[in-house]
Write a protein that holds these residues in place. Structure first.
Motif, mmCIF file in Angstrom:
data_model
loop_
_atom_site.group_PDB
_atom_site.id
_atom_site.type_symbol
_atom_site.label_atom_id
_atom_site.label_comp_id
_atom_site.label_asym_id
_atom_site.label_seq_id
_atom_site.Cartn_x
_atom_site.Cartn_y
_atom_site.Cartn_z
ATOM 1 N N CYS A 1 0.836 -1.198 0.000
ATOM 2 C CA CYS A 1 0.000 0.000 0.000
ATOM 3 C C CYS A 1 0.870 1.246 0.000
ATOM 4 O O CYS A 1 2.098 1.177 0.048
ATOM 5 C CB CYS A 1 -0.931 0.018 1.207
ATOM 6 S SG CYS A 1 -0.054 0.136 2.793
ATOM 7 N N ARG B 1 -7.209 -8.909 -3.007
ATOM 8 C CA ARG B 1 -5.776 -8.913 -3.342
ATOM 9 C C ARG B 1 -5.510 -9.764 -4.590
ATOM 10 O O ARG B 1 -4.631 -9.447 -5.387
ATOM 11 C CB ARG B 1 -4.977 -9.467 -2.161
ATOM 12 C CG ARG B 1 -4.910 -8.536 -0.948
ATOM 13 C CD ARG B 1 -3.771 -7.535 -1.079
ATOM 14 N NE ARG B 1 -3.730 -6.620 0.044
ATOM 15 C CZ ARG B 1 -2.971 -6.788 1.118
ATOM 16 N NH1 ARG B 1 -2.207 -7.866 1.217
ATOM 17 N NH2 ARG B 1 -2.988 -5.900 2.086
ATOM 18 N N GLU C 1 -6.527 -7.770 -7.495
ATOM 19 C CA GLU C 1 -5.532 -6.697 -7.614
ATOM 20 C C GLU C 1 -4.267 -7.218 -8.293
ATOM 21 O O GLU C 1 -3.704 -6.564 -9.184
ATOM 22 C CB GLU C 1 -5.217 -6.152 -6.222
ATOM 23 C CG GLU C 1 -4.312 -4.953 -6.197
ATOM 24 C CD GLU C 1 -4.078 -4.484 -4.763
ATOM 25 O OE1 GLU C 1 -2.907 -4.258 -4.409
ATOM 26 O OE2 GLU C 1 -5.055 -4.347 -4.006
ATOM 27 N N CYS D 1 -8.464 2.259 3.252
ATOM 28 C CA CYS D 1 -7.692 1.590 2.196
ATOM 29 C C CYS D 1 -6.641 2.495 1.579
ATOM 30 O O CYS D 1 -6.904 3.152 0.570
ATOM 31 C CB CYS D 1 -8.631 1.083 1.117
ATOM 32 S SG CYS D 1 -7.761 0.103 -0.127
ATOM 33 N N CYS E 1 -4.243 1.397 0.032
ATOM 34 C CA CYS E 1 -3.824 0.719 -1.209
ATOM 35 C C CYS E 1 -4.315 1.495 -2.425
ATOM 36 O O CYS E 1 -3.571 1.740 -3.378
ATOM 37 C CB CYS E 1 -4.404 -0.688 -1.271
ATOM 38 S SG CYS E 1 -3.955 -1.728 0.120
ATOM 39 N N ALA E 2 -5.597 1.871 -2.411
ATOM 40 C CA ALA E 2 -6.170 2.579 -3.554
ATOM 41 C C ALA E 2 -5.454 3.897 -3.794
ATOM 42 O O ALA E 2 -5.206 4.288 -4.935
ATOM 43 C CB ALA E 2 -7.665 2.814 -3.314
ATOM 44 N N LEU F 1 -2.040 3.228 -5.439
ATOM 45 C CA LEU F 1 -2.098 2.711 -6.809
ATOM 46 C C LEU F 1 -2.691 3.708 -7.798
ATOM 47 O O LEU F 1 -2.554 3.541 -9.008
ATOM 48 C CB LEU F 1 -2.925 1.422 -6.838
ATOM 49 C CG LEU F 1 -2.316 0.206 -6.130
ATOM 50 C CD1 LEU F 1 -3.360 -0.894 -5.998
ATOM 51 C CD2 LEU F 1 -1.100 -0.308 -6.875
ATOM 52 N N ASN G 1 -9.144 8.346 -10.203
ATOM 53 C CA ASN G 1 -8.663 7.387 -9.209
ATOM 54 C C ASN G 1 -8.466 8.036 -7.853
ATOM 55 O O ASN G 1 -8.849 7.487 -6.815
ATOM 56 C CB ASN G 1 -7.350 6.760 -9.679
ATOM 57 C CG ASN G 1 -7.544 5.729 -10.777
ATOM 58 O OD1 ASN G 1 -8.660 5.307 -11.044
ATOM 59 N ND2 ASN G 1 -6.457 5.337 -11.409
ATOM 60 N N ALA H 1 -10.356 7.272 -4.395
ATOM 61 C CA ALA H 1 -9.593 6.808 -3.233
ATOM 62 C C ALA H 1 -9.826 7.704 -2.026
ATOM 63 O O ALA H 1 -10.050 7.230 -0.907
ATOM 64 C CB ALA H 1 -8.106 6.757 -3.573
ATOM 65 N N SER I 1 -9.463 -0.967 -4.321
ATOM 66 C CA SER I 1 -8.224 -1.109 -5.100
ATOM 67 C C SER I 1 -8.507 -1.690 -6.473
ATOM 68 O O SER I 1 -7.922 -1.278 -7.478
ATOM 69 C CB SER I 1 -7.235 -2.011 -4.357
ATOM 70 O OG SER I 1 -6.800 -1.401 -3.173
#
Length: 827
Positions: A88, A288, A291, A467, A469-470, A473, A767, A771, A807
């Motif tokens: 992340c 995941r 992803e 999150c 992660c989003a 990314l 994005n 996010a 994500s």
């Protein structure tokens, strides 16, 4: 005084030294810095070696040299690291922080999508220090070696293995979680379910089944989260894995207490939440896995490029054709390429005729005719005839290898828009943990009964819903897919930030010769004044121009060759940049060039006014010759406009851009071409050295400017522009001054590059919006903000699903760029 083993040694590059006294001044200046015990300055290498008894900041040494009247900087180089274990944006922040703290690291840029770090270092930093710093931060790293086209791509292989591992763990978790989910959550679907379980299995047996299955889920499939999350917590550097660790262990531990030590809890709080812990793990593993599969598709363009070069080649040795591994082919070898085969090397065609599909390199759909003397590029496809190619480049020196390096370089770079994300994500996970703790306390103290259970459920939901992660990314995946799609279209972004700057362009300035035109002029007319002879003038002109590299000179020489005219020896040749050429031929002083050269000689051109006007109106270029200071002739040269130029400019107008042409041509010629092409503004009669200043004036007037040139004579202009776009030929792509390279001469690529830039930045903004808004909206919902008014609480299971899908959404949105096609309506 002799330095001890504990002394510190540093090196500096010194510029401006010219003699031994300069060396002495630099040495004296450095010795005055406190802690310096010895200085050795080498005039030849322009380097200073400084030994000190303590660690001295490099800037102190640089300041000392600067005060002495010289320039200094720390010797530096670039290194690329392959980082493993990041999941992340907070992981990215931790690795960057760890690397930045290594003494001698000047800059760090990490891309979560490519799992690579680009570093600028001083020369005294060794690779082991960097790897050790990454390991201390809880990750694995290794130095990326030079790209080998025939090597297996490790990142893709690792991602495939990760995807397979996640898929296996998901299936295990799913099988173990289903009984837990059915036993505990069945009652929400079938009201009598809990009564039936109590009278058949019994509540105690049901809880034991849930306990055993959930324990197995946490011991095996969930182990990947704990192996990273727990050490991160112990280092006080929590990441996404830490949030999952805290959430699942909190639900599991509470359930164990409620099951085995119920007396420690109030009567109305003796509930088990095994299903929450198990479902969180299962759903996050599913996310995941999706992803990992999506990440693999983001690098598809690089994989496509790497797969273009064949693994073997047919070489001709001693009149025999041998099939050998591509690694055995050397420069100078002759390679046979039969119809339908990929060309394995860069080289020159020495025998045969064919058509070659170069679309994978240039984006151009039409096959290119190849004959003896033409250039062949590795990875392109021979269509019809058989070709024999003499190898000029192999391995990492081929055009294909250069393209791969440029695309990877762009994909690894970090856009300015990413800086905001970095600032937020560094603090994101600790803030989420604090919010989860606050949620627990508020619900425990002020919530309705069962307060403790509700406090736990809502705190876990907050931990799981968040999150980063989003966020991490959002930018790199869009860059990867956008630059990869660009490579497929023959557009190479040498730097990732060119993507962001290009979409801000307000004006596009074009060089004329070789950019708007074919760059292959032809001599169409020769007018000679008495007493000079036409043939003699042509001999003198062609003799001089054979030493010139200018396209106009080539046109004169080619015309003379068609006439089968023998050329003469030339003496005292000088190229007068922006003006023309001069030399002595056959004992005569010859000047050949633009009108400004004749004016500099004090010659009147009025005798050619009418013909010059006619040529200019036709978009042709007149050049003049003087012999021994006397005007002798006018040569008219025509350079055909590229067939794609008009439609390319129309497309740029559709994008709302202003078009400017910058040329050294006569203003009448330039205006005629501008009128044909519907160009908004013309700056004519500009010397090459003045192009950069012209661009600066246009920038002041219009704003962000993109300059398009052929990359040969336009380096200063390409560098001066906000975005330099070089029009390549398919072989010359490593143009240092350009930010963007178009592999073909098709100028529609300029509009495609700008449209792709706009699409990529819009994709990144979508994005980032998702996010940030996702977290801003759902964290309060998970904390129970809707409960007082609407009685709505978010289950940790739904939180896990939403977190995993965020994500996947970002990656899926980025992958839409793979389908990018510029929309151009001709009218």
């Amino acid at each position: 005084m002799y330095p001890s083993a504990q002394d510190h040694t540093q090196n500096l590059n010194i510029t401006g030294m010219t003699c031994a006294s300069c060396v002495g001044r630099v040495e004296r200046a450095l010795k005055k810095v406190q802690g310096v015990i010895d200085v050795s300055v080498n005039l030849a290498t322009e380097q200073a070696q400084i030994k000190s008894e303590i660690t001295i900041q490099a800037q102190q040494l640089i300041d000392a040299v600067t005060k002495a009247g010289f320039d200094a900087h720390v010797p530096e180089h670039s290194v690329e690291l392959d980082i493993q274990g990041m999941s992340c944006a907070s992981c990215v922040g931790r690795v960057e922080k760890a690397l930045t703290q290594v003494n001698g690291v000047l800059a760090v840029s990490i891309n979560l999508a490519t799992e690579k770090a680009q570093l600028r270092l001083t020369d005294d930093v060794i690779d082991g220090q960097l790897i050790q710093a990454v390991q201390k931060a809880g990750f694995a790293a290794n130095v990326v070696q030079a790209q080998q086209l025939n090597a297996v791509d490790e990142l893709t292989q690792r991602r495939e293995q990760d995807a397979q591992s996640l898929q296996r763990d998901f299936y295990i978790a799913l099988v173990l979680t289903l009984p837990v989910f059915i036993l505990e959550m069945g009652g929400h679907l079938i009201p009598t379910w809990h009564h039936w379980i109590a009278h058949t299995l019994g509540t105690s047996t049901s809880q034991w089944i849930q306990f055993i299955c959930t324990t197995l889920v946490l011991l095996f499939p969930a182990r990947r989260f704990y192996q990273k999350g727990v050490p991160a917590l112990l280092r006080f550097a929590p990441d996404m894995n830490s949030l999952v660790t805290l959430g699942t262990l909190a639900a599991y531990s509470f359930s164990c207490v409620a099951m085995f030590l119920p007396n420690l809890l109030p009567l109305n709080n003796q509930h088990v939440y095994f299903e929450s812990a198990a479902m969180i793990v299962t759903l996050i593993l599913l996310g995941r896995y999706f992803e990992a599969k999506a990440k693999g598709r983001t690098s598809a363009a690089i994989q496509h490029l790497l797969g273009l070069q064949p693994k073997t080649a047919k070489i001709i040795q001693n009149a025999e054709v041998l099939t050998v591994d591509i690694s055995q082919v050397k420069v100078g070898m002759r390679v046979l390429i039969q119809p339908g085969e990929k060309i394995p090397v860069d080289g020159q065609v020495i025998d045969g005729n064919s058509f070659v599909d170069e679309s994978m390199m240039s984006g151009e759909p039409l096959a290119v005719a190849k004959k003896t003397g033409d250039i062949a590029i590795a990875g392109t496809i021979n269509q019809q005839g058989t070709l024999t190619v003499q190898t000029t480049a192999v391995g990492t020196d081929t055009v294909l290898a250069q393209i791969v390096r440029l695309v990877e370089q762009a994909q690894t770079s970090k856009l300015p828009i990413q800086s905001l994300v970095d600032k937020v994500t560094m603090w994101f996970v600790p803030v989420v943990m604090a919010l989860a703790l606050l949620t627990f306390i508020v619900w425990w103290l002020y919530g309705p009964q069962p307060a403790l259970s509700l406090a736990l459920v809502n705190a876990v939901a907050v931990l799981i819903i968040a999150c980063p992660c989003a966020m991490g990314l959002a930018t790199p995946t869009s860059i990867m897919v956008g630059t990869g799609r660009g490579a497929e279209l023959g557009i190479l972004f040498k730097q990732g930030d060119a993507l962001q700057h290009l979409q801000q362009a307000k004006v596009v300035a074009f060089d004329k010769t070789g950019t708007l035109t074919e760059g292959k002029p032809s001599l169409t007319e020769l007018d000679v004044l008495a007493p000079f002879d036409q043939t003699q003038i042509l001999i003198w002109a062609a003799s001089i121009e054979q030493k010139s590299e200018h396209p106009i000179g080539t046109a004169v020489v080619e015309y003379a060759q068609v006439q089968q005219i023998a050329l003469l020896e030339v003496e005292q040749f000088h190229a007068l940049t922006g003006y023309g050429v001069q030399a002595v031929v056959d004992g005569h002083q010859i000047h050949l060039g633009a009108a400004r050269l004749m004016q500099q000689l004090g010659l009147s051109l009025s005798v050619f006014d009418e013909k010059m006007q006619q040529a200019a109106n036709a978009g042709q270029t007149p050049i003049y010759m003087a012999v021994d200071g006397q005007l002798a002739a006018m040569l008219i040269v025509a350079d055909a406009i590229k067939t794609t130029t008009a439609s390319a400019i129309q497309y740029l107008h559709q994008l709302g851009l202003k078009i400017v042409m910058i040329t050294g041509d006569h203003h009448l010629t330039a205006q005629a071409i501008a009128k044909q092409l519907d160009i908004d503004e013309v700056v004519a009669e500009v010397l090459p050295a003045q192009k950069a200043k012209t661009i600066q004036k246009l920038q002041q007037h219009y704003g962000t400017l993109a300059f398009v040139g052929d990359g040969i004579n336009d380096a200063p202009a390409l560098a001066a522009a906000d975005i330099g776009i070089a029009v390549g030929t398919g072989t010359d792509i490593a143009i240092e001054s350009a930010d963007v390279v178009l592999m073909s001469g098709n100028l529609q690529g300029v509009g495609h590059a700008i449209a792709l830039s706009k699409a990529t930045i819009l994709n990144i903004k979508q994005n980032l919006f998702w996010a940030f808004v996702y977290n801003a909206a759902l964290i309060p919902v998970a904390a129970g903000a809707l409960y007082p008014a609407y009685g709505i609480l978010l289950s940790p299971m739904f939180a896990a699903f939403a977190m995993a899908m965020s994500s996947v959404f970002v990656l899926g949105n980025a992958l839409r760029l793979k389908r990018f096609n510029a929309v151009f309506s001709q009218g």
